[in-house]
Design a protein around this motif. Structure first.
Motif, PDB file in Angstrom:
ATOM      1  N   PHE A 148       0.850  -1.294   0.115  1.00 24.11           N
ATOM      2  CA  PHE A 148       0.042   0.006   0.029  1.00 24.11           C
ATOM      3  C   PHE A 148       0.952   1.186  -0.017  1.00 24.11           C
ATOM      4  CE2 PHE A 148      -1.869   3.239   2.647  1.00 24.11           C
ATOM      5  CZ  PHE A 148      -2.698   3.827   1.848  1.00 24.11           C
ATOM      6  N   LEU A 149       1.914   1.327   0.842  1.00 27.85           N
ATOM      7  CA  LEU A 149       2.752   2.361   0.872  1.00 27.85           C
ATOM      8  C   LEU A 149       3.378   2.592  -0.458  1.00 27.85           C
ATOM      9  CD1 LEU A 149       3.918   1.890   4.657  1.00 27.85           C
ATOM     10  CD2 LEU A 149       2.450   3.716   3.846  1.00 27.85           C
ATOM     11  N   ASP A 150       3.996   1.334  -0.892  1.00 31.29           N
ATOM     12  CA  ASP A 150       4.740   1.579  -2.082  1.00 31.29           C
ATOM     13  C   ASP A 150       3.618   2.207  -3.251  1.00 31.29           C
ATOM     14  OD1 ASP A 150       6.951   0.495  -1.183  1.00 31.29           O
ATOM     15  OD2 ASP A 150       6.483  -1.571  -1.923  1.00 31.29           O
ATOM     16  N   ASN A 151       2.662   2.024  -3.464  1.00 31.41           N
ATOM     17  CA  ASN A 151       1.694   2.461  -4.271  1.00 31.41           C
ATOM     18  C   ASN A 151       1.476   3.945  -3.935  1.00 31.41           C
ATOM     19  OD1 ASN A 151       1.173  -0.206  -5.493  1.00 31.41           O
ATOM     20  ND2 ASN A 151      -0.716  -0.492  -4.283  1.00 31.41           N
ATOM     21  N   VAL A 152       1.199   4.296  -2.730  1.00 28.21           N
ATOM     22  CA  VAL A 152       1.198   5.538  -2.301  1.00 28.21           C
ATOM     23  C   VAL A 152       2.355   6.327  -2.935  1.00 28.21           C
ATOM     24  CG1 VAL A 152       0.817   7.355  -0.629  1.00 28.21           C
ATOM     25  CG2 VAL A 152      -0.555   5.209  -0.358  1.00 28.21           C
ATOM     26  N   MET A 153       3.507   5.751  -2.782  1.00 27.57           N
ATOM     27  CA  MET A 153       4.792   6.448  -3.152  1.00 27.57           C
ATOM     28  C   MET A 153       5.037   6.817  -4.401  1.00 27.57           C
ATOM     29  SD  MET A 153       7.784   7.648  -2.114  1.00 27.57           S
ATOM     30  CE  MET A 153       8.125   7.373  -0.537  1.00 27.57           C
ATOM     31  N   GLU A 154       4.355   5.781  -5.314  1.00 26.52           N
ATOM     32  CA  GLU A 154       4.250   5.695  -6.715  1.00 26.52           C
ATOM     33  C   GLU A 154       3.413   6.750  -7.065  1.00 26.52           C
ATOM     34  OE1 GLU A 154       3.324   2.807 -10.617  1.00 26.52           O
ATOM     35  OE2 GLU A 154       3.245   1.975  -8.595  1.00 26.52           O
ATOM     36  N   PHE A 155       2.044   6.893  -6.631  1.00 28.32           N
ATOM     37  CA  PHE A 155       1.229   7.942  -6.993  1.00 28.32           C
ATOM     38  C   PHE A 155       1.827   9.300  -6.760  1.00 28.32           C
ATOM     39  CE2 PHE A 155      -1.913  11.071  -5.655  1.00 28.32           C
ATOM     40  CZ  PHE A 155      -2.389  11.138  -7.000  1.00 28.32           C
ATOM     41  N   GLU A 156       2.389   9.558  -5.628  1.00 22.83           N
ATOM     42  CA  GLU A 156       2.956  10.776  -5.163  1.00 22.83           C
ATOM     43  C   GLU A 156       3.981  11.481  -6.127  1.00 22.83           C
ATOM     44  OE1 GLU A 156       1.862  12.943  -3.327  1.00 22.83           O
ATOM     45  OE2 GLU A 156       0.415  11.696  -1.678  1.00 22.83           O
ATOM     46  N   LYS A 157       5.125  10.353  -6.383  1.00 23.79           N
ATOM     47  CA  LYS A 157       5.986  10.833  -7.553  1.00 23.79           C
ATOM     48  C   LYS A 157       5.412  11.076  -8.748  1.00 23.79           C
ATOM     49  CE  LYS A 157       9.827   7.795  -5.604  1.00 23.79           C
ATOM     50  NZ  LYS A 157      10.736   6.706  -5.619  1.00 23.79           N
ATOM     51  N   SER A 170       4.107  15.698 -12.528  1.00 18.75           N
ATOM     52  CA  SER A 170       3.485  15.568 -13.822  1.00 18.75           C
ATOM     53  C   SER A 170       3.163  17.145 -14.052  1.00 18.75           C
ATOM     54  CB  SER A 170       2.017  15.021 -13.538  1.00 18.75           C
ATOM     55  OG  SER A 170       1.118  15.708 -12.601  1.00 18.75           O
ATOM     56  N   GLU A 171       2.608  17.190 -15.549  1.00 20.85           N
ATOM     57  CA  GLU A 171       2.067  18.422 -15.991  1.00 20.85           C
ATOM     58  C   GLU A 171       0.651  18.454 -16.159  1.00 20.85           C
ATOM     59  OE1 GLU A 171       4.379  18.945 -19.579  1.00 20.85           O
ATOM     60  OE2 GLU A 171       6.175  19.476 -18.577  1.00 20.85           O
ATOM     61  N   GLN A 223     -10.567   3.717 -22.276  1.00 15.18           N
ATOM     62  CA  GLN A 223      -9.435   2.982 -22.497  1.00 15.18           C
ATOM     63  C   GLN A 223      -8.186   4.042 -21.974  1.00 15.18           C
ATOM     64  OE1 GLN A 223      -9.801   2.637 -26.878  1.00 15.18           O
ATOM     65  NE2 GLN A 223     -11.145   0.903 -26.597  1.00 15.18           N
ATOM     66  N   ASN A 224      -8.472   5.364 -21.523  1.00 13.55           N
ATOM     67  CA  ASN A 224      -7.416   6.414 -21.297  1.00 13.55           C
ATOM     68  C   ASN A 224      -7.804   6.453 -20.035  1.00 13.55           C
ATOM     69  OD1 ASN A 224      -5.671   7.280 -23.662  1.00 13.55           O
ATOM     70  ND2 ASN A 224      -7.714   7.104 -24.567  1.00 13.55           N
ATOM     71  N   GLN A 225      -8.479   5.817 -19.220  1.00 20.64           N
ATOM     72  CA  GLN A 225      -8.593   5.803 -17.838  1.00 20.64           C
ATOM     73  C   GLN A 225      -9.320   7.208 -17.250  1.00 20.64           C
ATOM     74  OE1 GLN A 225      -4.300   4.709 -17.174  1.00 20.64           O
ATOM     75  NE2 GLN A 225      -4.854   3.541 -15.736  1.00 20.64           N
ATOM     76  N   ASN A 267      -1.448  14.814 -16.116  1.00 19.35           N
ATOM     77  CA  ASN A 267      -0.836  14.000 -17.079  1.00 19.35           C
ATOM     78  C   ASN A 267      -0.308  12.759 -16.336  1.00 19.35           C
ATOM     79  OD1 ASN A 267       0.012  12.633 -19.400  1.00 19.35           O
ATOM     80  ND2 ASN A 267       1.567  14.034 -19.653  1.00 19.35           N
ATOM     81  N   ILE A 268      -1.133  11.672 -15.848  1.00 14.66           N
ATOM     82  CA  ILE A 268      -0.594  10.643 -14.879  1.00 14.66           C
ATOM     83  C   ILE A 268      -1.263   9.260 -15.581  1.00 14.66           C
ATOM     84  CG2 ILE A 268      -0.537   9.379 -12.610  1.00 14.66           C
ATOM     85  CD1 ILE A 268      -0.683  12.246 -11.501  1.00 14.66           C
ATOM     86  N   ARG A 269      -0.572   8.400 -15.689  1.00 15.41           N
ATOM     87  CA  ARG A 269      -1.116   7.138 -15.949  1.00 15.41           C
ATOM     88  C   ARG A 269      -0.287   5.926 -15.200  1.00 15.41           C
ATOM     89  NH1 ARG A 269      -3.700   7.190 -21.097  1.00 15.41           N
ATOM     90  NH2 ARG A 269      -3.187   9.381 -22.363  1.00 15.41           N
ATOM     91  N   MET A 270      -1.197   5.505 -14.400  1.00 16.96           N
ATOM     92  CA  MET A 270      -1.102   4.459 -13.447  1.00 16.96           C
ATOM     93  C   MET A 270      -1.876   3.410 -13.546  1.00 16.96           C
ATOM     94  SD  MET A 270       0.179   6.491 -10.154  1.00 16.96           S
ATOM     95  CE  MET A 270       0.004   5.027  -9.238  1.00 16.96           C
ATOM     96  N   GLU A 271      -1.456   1.899 -13.706  1.00 17.73           N
ATOM     97  CA  GLU A 271      -2.296   0.989 -13.707  1.00 17.73           C
ATOM     98  C   GLU A 271      -3.443   1.104 -12.388  1.00 17.73           C
ATOM     99  OE1 GLU A 271      -2.406  -4.202 -13.173  1.00 17.73           O
ATOM    100  OE2 GLU A 271      -0.531  -2.762 -13.211  1.00 17.73           O
ATOM    101  N   GLY A 272      -4.642   0.821 -13.075  1.00 18.82           N
ATOM    102  CA  GLY A 272      -5.845   0.889 -12.080  1.00 18.82           C
ATOM    103  C   GLY A 272      -6.273   2.199 -11.768  1.00 18.82           C
ATOM    104  N   TRP A 273      -5.504   3.451 -12.111  1.00 20.87           N
ATOM    105  CA  TRP A 273      -5.835   4.943 -11.665  1.00 20.87           C
ATOM    106  C   TRP A 273      -6.779   5.296 -12.715  1.00 20.87           C
ATOM    107  CZ3 TRP A 273      -5.473   8.137  -7.733  1.00 20.87           C
ATOM    108  CH2 TRP A 273      -5.639   9.381  -8.184  1.00 20.87           C
ATOM    109  N   PHE A 274      -8.005   5.684 -12.212  1.00 20.42           N
ATOM    110  CA  PHE A 274      -8.847   6.423 -13.179  1.00 20.42           C
ATOM    111  C   PHE A 274      -9.077   7.868 -12.713  1.00 20.42           C
ATOM    112  CE2 PHE A 274      -9.649   2.529 -15.114  1.00 20.42           C
ATOM    113  CZ  PHE A 274     -10.357   2.744 -16.316  1.00 20.42           C
ATOM    114  N   SER A 275      -9.389   8.837 -13.625  1.00 17.25           N
ATOM    115  CA  SER A 275      -9.886   9.961 -13.502  1.00 17.25           C
ATOM    116  C   SER A 275     -11.425  10.215 -13.579  1.00 17.25           C
ATOM    117  CB  SER A 275      -9.113  11.050 -14.388  1.00 17.25           C
ATOM    118  OG  SER A 275      -7.893  11.256 -13.941  1.00 17.25           O
ATOM    119  N   HIS A 276     -12.062  10.731 -12.577  1.00 19.85           N
ATOM    120  CA  HIS A 276     -13.554  10.718 -12.514  1.00 19.85           C
ATOM    121  C   HIS A 276     -14.383  11.932 -12.697  1.00 19.85           C
ATOM    122  CE1 HIS A 276     -13.793   6.111 -11.508  1.00 19.85           C
ATOM    123  NE2 HIS A 276     -12.678   6.663 -10.635  1.00 19.85           N
TER     124      HIS A 276
END
Length: 266
Positions: A52-61, A66-67, A104-106, A135-144
């Protein structure tokens, strides 16, 4: 999870706990992350917490590096027709195609209420496409995105606010109703005094009969029937008839400023 001998298992758990503590500190120092729960004192397994913490770190980075880009650019600038060029018989298929490209583009587009296909297509191609996103693309990450965030349905919001208010106000185990009140109304002792006079309530009927609103205020008329058991007794009072709820629009939301109940039935 790996298999360990008992001693090795305890050592591995302790190592993971220490690593997780370091990860939490790093997230807090570098990104200001604040966890709403005390993770070390939950039943969360250290290995699960580590992931979980690794996923949070990946998202924060990704987020901090991102732009902001227009959604139309983010999804690859697909070809599309202007709404006026699409006949009624084809608008549903065109909307479905665009929604599929977004998915398809989350990017997820939803509505709270029923929205005409053409209106939704116009919203996406004339408005949402030119809205900026990270401008973020991560597996399972969707913008709503929700249509009503851009074009509020005030009648829907007022109806729900009235219903939710009574669902909480007439439930002695809930104080959720206070979140629907203006600051002035929340300071009005009537709400607490009325509830404290009863041990419990039974809501038999709530029908909204009329909704009126302008840019700053609204009025909801309703028919209601509910009873309450008087605190410290077995006696019951019943309130049945027409009532009124007045709202003020603040900070993009409708807040209840006053509630008028029908008189109790003697």
């Amino acid at each position: 999870m790996k298999d360990y001998e008992p001693e090795e298992f305890e050592d591995e758990l302790e190592r993971l706990k220490q690593e997780n503590e370091i990860k939490r500190m790093k997230l807090k120092l570098e990104y200001g992350a604040d966890f709403p729960i005390d993770l070390p004192n939950t039943d969360l397994h250290p290995e699960v917490e580590s992931q979980f913490l690794d996923n949070v770190m990946e998202f924060e980075k990704a987020f901090h590096n991102s732009e902001r880009v227009m959604i139309y650019d983010f999804i690859g600038k697909p070809e599309y027709k202007i709404s006026e060029a699409i006949p009624d018989s084809a608008i549903g298929d065109e909307l479905e195609r665009i929604l599929e490209i977004l998915d398809q583009n989350q990017i997820d587009v939803a509505t709270l209420c029923e929205v005409d296909d053409r209106v939704l297509y116009q919203f996406i191609t004339e408005e949402l496409f030119f809205t900026e996103t990270d401008n973020i693309r991560m597996e399972g990450w969707f913008s709503h995105f929700t249509y009503e965030e851009f074009h509020p349905n005030h009648e829907y919001d007022l109806r729900n606010s009235c219903t939710d208010f009574f669902g909480s106000f007439l439930n002695k185990d809930s104080d959720f109703f206070t979140g629907h009140l203006t600051k002035e109304a929340s300071e009005n002792k009537w709400f607490d005094n009325f509830r404290q006079a009863f041990n419990s309530f039974t809501l038999n009927k709530l029908v909204i009969t009329n909704i009126q609103f302008d840019e700053t205020s609204a009025k909801v008329l309703f028919d209601i029937d509910f009873s309450g058991v008087i605190e410290g007794s077995n006696l019951t009072e019943t309130y049945s008839g027409s009532g009124e709820m007045n709202f003020i629009h603040q900070w993009g939301y409708w807040y209840i400023n006053e509630v008028t109940l029908p008189p109790n039935q003697k």
